[in-house]
Write a protein that holds these residues in place. Structure first.
Motif, PDB file in Angstrom:
ATOM      1  N   GLY A  46      -6.698  -1.017   4.178  1.00  9.73           N
ATOM      2  CA  GLY A  46      -5.426  -1.691   4.407  1.00  9.73           C
ATOM      3  C   GLY A  46      -5.516  -3.183   4.625  1.00  9.73           C
ATOM      4  N   ASP A  47      -6.630  -3.822   4.269  1.00  9.51           N
ATOM      5  CA  ASP A  47      -6.806  -5.241   4.553  1.00  9.51           C
ATOM      6  C   ASP A  47      -7.297  -5.964   3.297  1.00  9.51           C
ATOM      7  OD1 ASP A  47      -7.624  -7.800   5.563  1.00  9.51           O
ATOM      8  OD2 ASP A  47      -7.864  -6.912   7.549  1.00  9.51           O
ATOM      9  N   LEU A  48      -6.504  -6.880   2.786  1.00  9.52           N
ATOM     10  CA  LEU A  48      -6.890  -7.602   1.571  1.00  9.52           C
ATOM     11  C   LEU A  48      -8.116  -8.465   1.800  1.00  9.52           C
ATOM     12  CD1 LEU A  48      -6.088  -8.088  -1.383  1.00  9.52           C
ATOM     13  CD2 LEU A  48      -4.752 -10.058  -0.618  1.00  9.52           C
TER      14      LEU A  48
ATOM     15  N   TRP B 217       2.924  -3.937   3.595  1.00 12.49           N
ATOM     16  CA  TRP B 217       1.982  -4.886   2.998  1.00 12.49           C
ATOM     17  C   TRP B 217       0.581  -4.686   3.555  1.00 12.49           C
ATOM     18  CZ3 TRP B 217       3.929  -7.577  -0.929  1.00 12.49           C
ATOM     19  CH2 TRP B 217       5.300  -7.842  -0.961  1.00 12.49           C
ATOM     20  N   LEU B 218      -0.419  -4.961   2.733  1.00 12.03           N
ATOM     21  CA  LEU B 218      -1.777  -5.057   3.241  1.00 12.03           C
ATOM     22  C   LEU B 218      -1.853  -6.180   4.259  1.00 12.03           C
ATOM     23  CD1 LEU B 218      -4.099  -4.749   0.097  1.00 12.03           C
ATOM     24  CD2 LEU B 218      -3.364  -2.931   1.644  1.00 12.03           C
ATOM     25  N   SER B 219      -2.774  -6.058   5.191  1.00  8.80           N
ATOM     26  CA  SER B 219      -3.025  -7.147   6.133  1.00  8.80           C
ATOM     27  C   SER B 219      -3.797  -8.266   5.441  1.00  8.80           C
ATOM     28  CB  SER B 219      -3.841  -6.631   7.325  1.00  8.80           C
ATOM     29  OG  SER B 219      -3.169  -5.599   8.001  1.00  8.80           O
TER      30      SER B 219
ATOM     31  N   ARG C 151       0.832  -1.206   0.000  1.00 12.14           N
ATOM     32  CA  ARG C 151       0.000   0.000   0.000  1.00 12.14           C
ATOM     33  C   ARG C 151       0.869   1.260   0.000  1.00 12.14           C
ATOM     34  NH1 ARG C 151      -4.817   1.844   4.256  1.00 12.14           N
ATOM     35  NH2 ARG C 151      -5.608   3.535   2.917  1.00 12.14           N
TER      36      ARG C 151
ATOM     37  N   VAL D  26      -7.949  -1.425  -5.985  1.00 14.02           N
ATOM     38  CA  VAL D  26      -7.493  -1.393  -4.597  1.00 14.02           C
ATOM     39  C   VAL D  26      -6.665  -0.124  -4.376  1.00 14.02           C
ATOM     40  CG1 VAL D  26      -6.165  -2.595  -2.821  1.00 14.02           C
ATOM     41  CG2 VAL D  26      -7.457  -3.911  -4.522  1.00 14.02           C
ATOM     42  N   ASN D  27      -7.190   0.801  -3.567  1.00 17.77           N
ATOM     43  CA  ASN D  27      -6.488   2.068  -3.318  1.00 17.77           C
ATOM     44  C   ASN D  27      -6.007   2.664  -4.647  1.00 17.77           C
ATOM     45  OD1 ASN D  27      -6.726   1.837  -0.425  1.00 17.77           O
ATOM     46  ND2 ASN D  27      -5.083   0.321  -0.496  1.00 17.77           N
TER      47      ASN D  27
END
Length: 225
Positions: free
Chosen positions: A213-215, A81-83, A21, A196-197
């Motif tokens: 922030g979470d996949l 990284w994304l969570s 991200r 995504v973002n």
């Protein structure tokens, strides 16, 4: 378990700006080398289409002349990284679906994601990075970069087609996740996509939008078919 009446799906993930991200593999590597300003200028030029992907790679190699494997390891570990990435990929495979990353970033960074549970990881082919040798002066790259190995947006579609052939699927079975210009061709090809973002290049093309922030949350937008 996948129903006999339901075909598996192939989930295709971008890396830079998507799984990472607000950053990119090249940025994180450059941070380890202390050349963030130089790579930021190259990133700006590439985003403005002032240079091609191979031209970006050639110039980045010049900036990374001290690069060793330990820098790549630290960049990978420290990236934002994304969570929930591993959990999403584990769930995808448990359902009988498939997941892959296709990225323009260096393959020596992208392939580390195989340890997180991917079926496949594809990146641009850059010269390999050597480990640090105590007392020796490192010079990267030790061999010339081959511009033909550097991926572009249309290559994502080509690789997606190859993966579909491998898994016995078609484009209609694909879900794409991405954030920017390099994802336009793939988003224009597959029926389901998640921005995504994302920036303006793909936000209008995607069938779903996610900011966060979470996949796991992005994946829930497409869920099970």
């Amino acid at each position: 378990m996948t129903s006999s009446l339901t075909r598996p799906r192939l989930h295709l993930f971008d890396l830079d700006g998507t799984l990472i991200r607000g950053s990119a593999a090249a940025v994180e590597i450059s941070r380890q080398l202390g050349v963030e300003r130089e790579i930021a200028e190259l990133e700006r030029g590439f985003a403005a289409r002032e240079m091609t992907a191979p031209e970006f790679a050639l110039r980045a190699c010049e900036v990374w002349h001290q690069l060793v494997e330990e820098h790549v390891d630290a960049a990978f570990t420290g990236a934002p990284w994304l969570s929930g990435i591993r959990e999403v990929w584990a769930g995808i495979r448990e359902r009988g679906d498939h997941c892959a990353v296709i990225s323009l970033s260096p393959h020596f960074f992208v392939r580390r994601l195989l340890d997180w549970g991917l079926d496949a990881a594809h990146g641009s082919v850059w010269p390999e990075v050597a480990p640090r040798v105590p007392g020796a002066r490192s010079v990267y790259p030790s061999e010339p970069l081959d511009p033909s190995g550097i991926l572009s947006g249309p290559d994502k579609v080509r690789i997606a087609d190859e993966l579909c052939g491998k898994f016995g699927l078609s484009r209609s079975d694909c879900v794409a996740y991405g954030d920017s210009m390099s994802d336009v061709d793939l988003f224009s090809t597959v029926p389901v996509s998640v921005a995504v973002n994302a920036d303006q290049h793909v936000s209008g093309l995607a069938s779903h939008q996610y900011t966060g922030g979470d996949l796991r949350e992005a994946y829930q937008l497409v869920g099970e078919r």
